[in-house]
Scaffold this motif. Structure first.
Motif, PDB file in Angstrom:
ATOM      1  N   HIS A  13       3.098  -2.343  -2.239  1.00 10.51           N
ATOM      2  CA  HIS A  13       3.106  -3.539  -1.402  1.00 10.51           C
ATOM      3  C   HIS A  13       3.904  -4.662  -2.060  1.00 10.51           C
ATOM      4  N   ASP A  36      -7.020  -3.273   2.261  1.00 10.18           N
ATOM      5  CA  ASP A  36      -6.760  -4.639   1.814  1.00 10.18           C
ATOM      6  C   ASP A  36      -7.178  -4.839   0.367  1.00 10.18           C
ATOM      7  N   ARG A  70     -11.040  -2.019   3.825  1.00 12.38           N
ATOM      8  CA  ARG A  70     -10.265  -2.776   4.801  1.00 12.38           C
ATOM      9  C   ARG A  70     -11.148  -3.916   5.277  1.00 12.38           C
ATOM     10  N   TYR A 128     -11.123  -9.549   9.988  1.00  9.07           N
ATOM     11  CA  TYR A 128     -10.302 -10.750  10.007  1.00  9.07           C
ATOM     12  C   TYR A 128     -11.088 -11.968   9.543  1.00  9.07           C
ATOM     13  N   ALA A 166       4.299  -3.546   8.997  1.00  6.24           N
ATOM     14  CA  ALA A 166       3.074  -3.995   9.662  1.00  6.24           C
ATOM     15  C   ALA A 166       2.489  -2.893  10.535  1.00  6.24           C
ATOM     16  N   SER A 167       3.352  -2.213  11.295  1.00  5.52           N
ATOM     17  CA  SER A 167       2.791  -1.213  12.200  1.00  5.52           C
ATOM     18  C   SER A 167       2.325   0.019  11.417  1.00  5.52           C
ATOM     19  N   TYR A 168       3.037   0.316  10.333  1.00  3.83           N
ATOM     20  CA  TYR A 168       2.627   1.442   9.487  1.00  3.83           C
ATOM     21  C   TYR A 168       1.253   1.144   8.868  1.00  3.83           C
ATOM     22  N   TYR A 169       1.117  -0.042   8.315  1.00  7.51           N
ATOM     23  CA  TYR A 169      -0.147  -0.441   7.701  1.00  7.51           C
ATOM     24  C   TYR A 169      -1.281  -0.364   8.717  1.00  7.51           C
ATOM     25  N   ASP A 170      -0.970  -0.818   9.927  1.00  6.87           N
ATOM     26  CA  ASP A 170      -1.982  -0.859  10.970  1.00  6.87           C
ATOM     27  C   ASP A 170      -2.386   0.535  11.414  1.00  6.87           C
ATOM     28  N   GLU A 171      -1.369   1.318  11.703  1.00  3.01           N
ATOM     29  CA  GLU A 171      -1.629   2.634  12.268  1.00  3.01           C
ATOM     30  C   GLU A 171      -2.280   3.565  11.253  1.00  3.01           C
ATOM     31  N   TYR A 172      -1.859   3.453  10.012  1.00  5.45           N
ATOM     32  CA  TYR A 172      -2.372   4.364   8.992  1.00  5.45           C
ATOM     33  C   TYR A 172      -3.408   3.692   8.091  1.00  5.45           C
ATOM     34  N   LEU A 173      -3.923   2.560   8.564  1.00  7.54           N
ATOM     35  CA  LEU A 173      -5.079   1.903   7.955  1.00  7.54           C
ATOM     36  C   LEU A 173      -4.912   1.653   6.452  1.00  7.54           C
TER      37      LEU A 173
END
Lengths: 239, 787
Positions: free
Chosen positions: B253, B58, B218, B221, B48-55
């Motif tokens: 994924h 989706d 991306r 929400y 989750a944090s990897y996906y978030d930080e490195y965009l």
């Protein structure tokens, strides 16, 4: 002091008890009427299966009746629920069993402390052991004690809570004559010195000689009640 | 310390053998639970944090040459938060020291020096300078497989021209946490790598200035992804989009999600089995203690201990054993979890994948074990609580025995007295006997469950790569190749046989369901690439209609004879209505097939091929490789054996570690059940056994009475365990049925044998420990004491 002026500690009215033993139905008591007085030393005498243990268990609040009533100081035990019986046993009754029923994983002193921890005004565990002459055996486990010693620990445990009544079920049943006498002496001493109402059940008629009163049971009924006028010391008993 | 608690501790010391056996079963369950939960949380949080930080994007879509002018319109699609367009090409590499070609996926890096989405994490070296030509950043697994370091050079065949690239950095990307070459199902680190190169270089090489062929989006929400994809597809349709898809269809994924689902499954199944067994063991152990301590309970009650205090005392005993087991289990779970995360670190590439203790699961473990053991012992303890003191004072009446059914059927005196005792003991308490059998059978089942995955995988590999796909090489062409190219490839010296395929991207619809899937046109009488049914029989390619693999049929809800709508996402984009003509079995991917000739007709095209399967003479394989590398039309070459071997090696290592733990855990259950049962039999019968010894039975004869029961339980438990193991394995294959792969329910005989062996060995060891006590029976002492 005569019997009529003493307080009645126990009174039973038409007590009967039937229970199931495996696949067999046992009629242990069939209409028992009995009174025990304060400070009295009573021996309940009877053969095996006469119902004496059942009677003692009912008096001690261990067992319930099938019909009839039991009064302890005018309180109806038959009307008491489990919690009240537990409290009654906890605060008033000291038991001594034929097979001692000590907790094998606890030392002599710890077995007594197990009881003093929950009692209202207990004796000191070491003092209780002193009374039965086993002070020096305090840290022995039941397996390290002889039968007589185990029974004396059991007596010390019974009296350590400072009970109103001491109920002994065949306390010498598993012991030889000599150790039996030592144990009976301990019981008699407590009755004498602490004034604890004491009931001892036995099938050994000679023990009756040390009682104030002898109640004989046979086949679930009282067959006779004798007042012993010539009480002897345990040491003088012969069987 | 209260004296009652002191009694508890001494009882516990006395019971240490049984308590340890039960504690270990609890520990095994807790360890598996905590391990899977911690690994789950570590992997999930890291992802989750990897996906978030490195965009991580989706939505993804590959398209044809699309003009940059359309990008503003993509950004206006409802629900879109960010858009990244780029160039993506698969090319062949010429790696020194490696005769076979490797494939690189080239991804463009814009002038800004970082992708807008799916950003690149530089592990070593530096990011390429977008304004310089010939620089490349290489994915870590590929670099490691070849020992590349920044400063090394590598040659790529880009659009037919050999170009030397200078490695400046080693990198990771959230898009390729695991690198699987499209069209294959196994990661092959050595032969497939991701290369990030500057946009300018790629534009020049492929003549794509001002255009892109790949889009990542991306989402904001709370938006409906379906609608976004619909608009995206519509906008890109004129430029040759093959359809947008979500993370759910993104391979890296998918792999991670499958792994997470597997961990969650393990976290549910393990405690259910182990704690169930532990609850049963606690039940029999506590029941026995309570029977043995009947008179102690009577004494406690006679002296005024309340029912509550007596009940609490025994529950405390249970809880102490449980808590010790739980604490040990949590410790072991942390260690195993750490090891598991370590194993993931070799497989899944994150900037940093660290083990994180999951304290919530620790709390759940305490809660679960407490509840399981209290429920397991509730009735036993209640019987102690309700035991009227006067009754407890009397010795327990002799248990009622009856001649068993077997004895009544058999002629009198067929059975020896020892055997009769065993039979009557078992039949007197059928529930307890059944639970003992069930307990031992769970050990067998756990062994089967733990080991069958290897069987299943072997079968899957065998089915897929030896029975179905018999080619050595799979070649794909950059553009559909004409007959002359095919002819050339087929006639390379060293090529023994070849089959060409035509694959097209499509979306297949049935009623309200649809699925993006490639349809592969195959030759009707294929010898290399065969389509099989579940019984391994070749399925004939029908002249008309489409063939689906069973997973796809399942996803779409179609059966043979149904009509599906096939939207072709390439070239003239016809929409076809086709009948489902046959189903084929495949254990990976979702695929559809049809007759190649019919496919050409439907597309109104000449005979072209997107790829070919080749069977190659092993002695000439190097020549074939170098010939293929020289041909500009060849986009990628995948080598079946190499991929299989590298995968099998990775998996085999992990499975061996898992297998040894499972053997230990199954052994723990077996020993736990058998030791407890035997120990309790000994304690229940020590009087009988001593009596038998006194009247002249030998130690051996007495042991029959003691161990006959255990032997009978074990014999009954083994076939039951096989069945339960098979059923659990079946449940597990259903649970792990994903788009990526299915696990066939295949259990080899060897797995059954191993399970049986481990359980029988555990039984013998525990029986032996208990049996030694028979020789130590105190004959006189036992007879003197009152039970």
């Amino acid at each position: 002091m005569t019997a009529s002026t003493q307080t009645t500690v126990f009174r039973t009215v038409d007590l009967t008890k039937t229970y199931q033993m495996g696949e067999v139905q046992v009629r242990a008591l069939r209409g028992v009427n009995l009174e025990l007085l304060e400070g009295e030393f009573v021996v309940l005498l009877g053969a095996s299966g006469s119902g004496k243990s059942t009677l003692l268990n009912i008096l001690g609040g261990l067992d319930t009746t099938t019909s009839g009533q039991v009064f302890y100081l005018e309180k109806d035990l038959t009307a008491s629920d489990e919690a009240e019986l537990t409290r009654y046993r906890r605060d008033h009754v000291g038991f001594v069993f034929q097979f001692y029923n000590l907790i094998p994983s606890l030392t002599a002193k710890e077995n007594i402390e197990l009881i003093t921890e929950i009692a209202v005004s207990p004796l000191d565990a070491m003092d209780a052991l002193e009374i039965v002459g086993l002070r020096e055996r305090a840290n022995h486990f039941p397996a390290q004690l002889s039968g007589g010693e185990q029974q004396r620990v059991a007596i010390a445990r019974a009296i350590a809570k400072n009970p109103k009544v001491l109920l002994c079920d065949e306390p010498t049943g598993a012991l030889d004559v000599h150790t039996g006498i030592v144990v009976l002496e301990a019981i008699a001493r407590i009755n004498r010195e602490l004034g604890t109402t004491t009931a001892v059940i036995t099938h050994n008629a000679s023990i009756a000689n040390m009682a104030d009163r002898v109640v004989a049971l046979s086949d679930g009924q009282i067959s006779s009640v004798d007042i012993n006028t010539s009480k002897v010391n345990a040491g003088e008993l012969q069987w | 310390m209260l004296k009652l608690d002191r009694k508890l501790l001494r009882d516990l010391v006395h019971l240490r053998g049984q308590a340890a056996a039960i504690g270990l079963v609890i520990a095994a369950g807790v360890a598996t639970f905590v391990m899977s939960m911690c690994a789950y949380k570590s992997l999930e949080a890291t992802r989750a944090s990897y996906y978030d930080e490195y965009l991580f994007a989706d939505v993804f879509s590959a398209t044809g040459r699309s003009p940059n002018a359309i990008v503003p319109r993509l950004k206006e699609i409802p629900g879109v938060a960010a858009v990244d367009t780029r160039l993506v090409y698969d090319v062949l590499l010429d790696v020194p020291g490696m005769s076979e070609p490797a494939t690189a996926r080239l991804i463009s890096i814009p002038d800004s020096g970082q992708s807008r989405l799916n950003q690149v994490y530089i592990a070593r070296g530096r990011m390429l300078d977008p304004l310089r030509t010939g620089e490349v950043v290489v994915s870590e697994v590929f670099a490691d497989a070849h020992g590349f370091v920044p400063g090394d050079r590598v040659r790529a065949i880009i659009n037919g021209k050999v170009q030397e690239l200078s490695i400046v950095g080693i990198a990771l990307s959230p898009e390729y946490v695991i690198q699987v070459q499209p069209g294959t199902i196994l990661p092959d680190d050595k032969r497939f790598g991701i290369f990030w190169v500057s946009e300018n270089d790629l534009e020049a090489a492929f003549d794509m200035a001002g255009a892109f062929n790949s889009v990542c989006i991306r989402l904001a929400y709370g938006n409906r992804v379906d609608e976004t994809i619909e608009v995206l597809d519509r906008l890109l349709k004129p430029y040759g989009s093959v359809g947008g898809y979500t993370r759910d269809e993104q391979i890296s994924h998918q792999y991670l999600s499958d792994e997470l689902a597997q961990l969650r499954g393990m976290a549910v199944l393990a405690p259910a089995i182990f704690l169930g067994v532990a609850a049963f063991l606690l039940n029999i152990a506590i029941s026995r203690i309570i029977t043995q301590q009947r008179e102690q309970i009577a004494a406690l009650k006679a002296f005024g201990y309340s029912n509550f205090e007596v009940g609490a005392h025994y529950f405390n005993l249970v809880l102490v054993i449980t808590m010790i087991g739980t604490v040990v289990g949590i410790g072991v779970g942390f260690v195993l979890g750490d090891a598991m995360v370590g194993a993931y670190d070799a497989f899944y590439k994150f900037p940093s994948l660290k083990f994180r203790p999951d304290w919530l699961s620790v709390a759940i473990a305490f809660w679960l074990t407490s509840v399981a053991s209290l429920v397991g012992t509730f009735f036993a303890v209640r019987s102690a609580v309700l035991l009227p003191p006067a009754e407890a004072m009397r010795p327990e009446p002799p248990p009622s025995y009856r001649p068993s059914l077997i004895e009544r059927i058999l002629p009198p005196k067929t059975l020896s007295p020892e055997v009769r005792m065993v039979v009557r003991n078992i039949t007197r308490r059928p529930v307890k006997a059944s639970l003992s059998v069930l307990g031992i059978s769970m050990a067998v089942a756990v062994m089967i469950l733990g080991n069958f995955s290897l069987d299943a995988m072997n079968y899957m590999m065998d089915f897929q790569f030896r029975l179905a796909q018999r080619q050595d090489l799979t070649v794909t062409f950059v553009e559909p190749a004409t007959e002359s190219v095919m002819y050339e490839v087929q006639n390379l010296s060293g090529v023994l046989a070849s089959e060409t395929i035509r694959s097209i991207p499509t979306r297949i619809r049935f009623q309200n369901r649809s699925r993006r899937v490639g349809i592969m046109g195959v030759e009707p009488d294929a010898k290399l690439f065969r389509l099989l049914d579940a019984d391994e029989n070749p399925v004939r390619v029908p002249d008309f209609g489409v063939m689906l693999n069973t997973k796809l049929a399942d996803l779409l809800g179609v059966k043979i004879g149904d009509l599906v709508i096939v939207e072709v996402l390439e070239d003239k984009r016809p929409t076809l209505t086709m009948k489902v003509a046959a189903l084929v079995e495949e254990y990976s991917g979702v695929n559809a097939y049809m007759n190649k000739q019919r496919l050409h007709e439907a597309l109104l095209e000449s005979k072209v091929a997107s790829g070919a399967f080749l069977k190659v003479d092993p002695n000439q394989i190097e020549t074939v490789f170098s010939e293929l590398e020289r041909r500009p039309g060849v986009g990628s070459v995948s080598i079946k054996d190499a991929a299989m071997k590298s995968f099998e090696k990775t998996v085999a290592e992990n499975i061996m570690v898992m297998r040894s733990f499972i053997i230990v855990f199954a052994g723990v259950i077996a020993v736990g059940v058998v030791y407890n049962t035997a120990r309790i039999s000994l304690s229940e019968r020590s009087r009988d056994l001593a009596t038998m010894r006194v009247v002249g039975f030998t130690n051996g004869e007495v042991s029959i009475v003691l161990l006959g029961e255990i032997a009978a339980f074990t014999i009954a438990a083994i076939p039951l365990g096989w069945m339960i193991g098979y059923a659990l394995a079946g449940a597990m294959t259903t649970g792990l049925d994903t788009d990526n792969y299915r696990i066939p329910l295949v259990i080899e005989r060897g797995t059954f044998i191993l399970a049986t062996f481990v359980v029988v060995a555990s039984t013998i060891v525990s029986a032996w420990i208990v049996q030694r006590r028979v020789t130590q029976l105190d004959l006189i002492g036992v007879l003197k004491t009152r039970e």
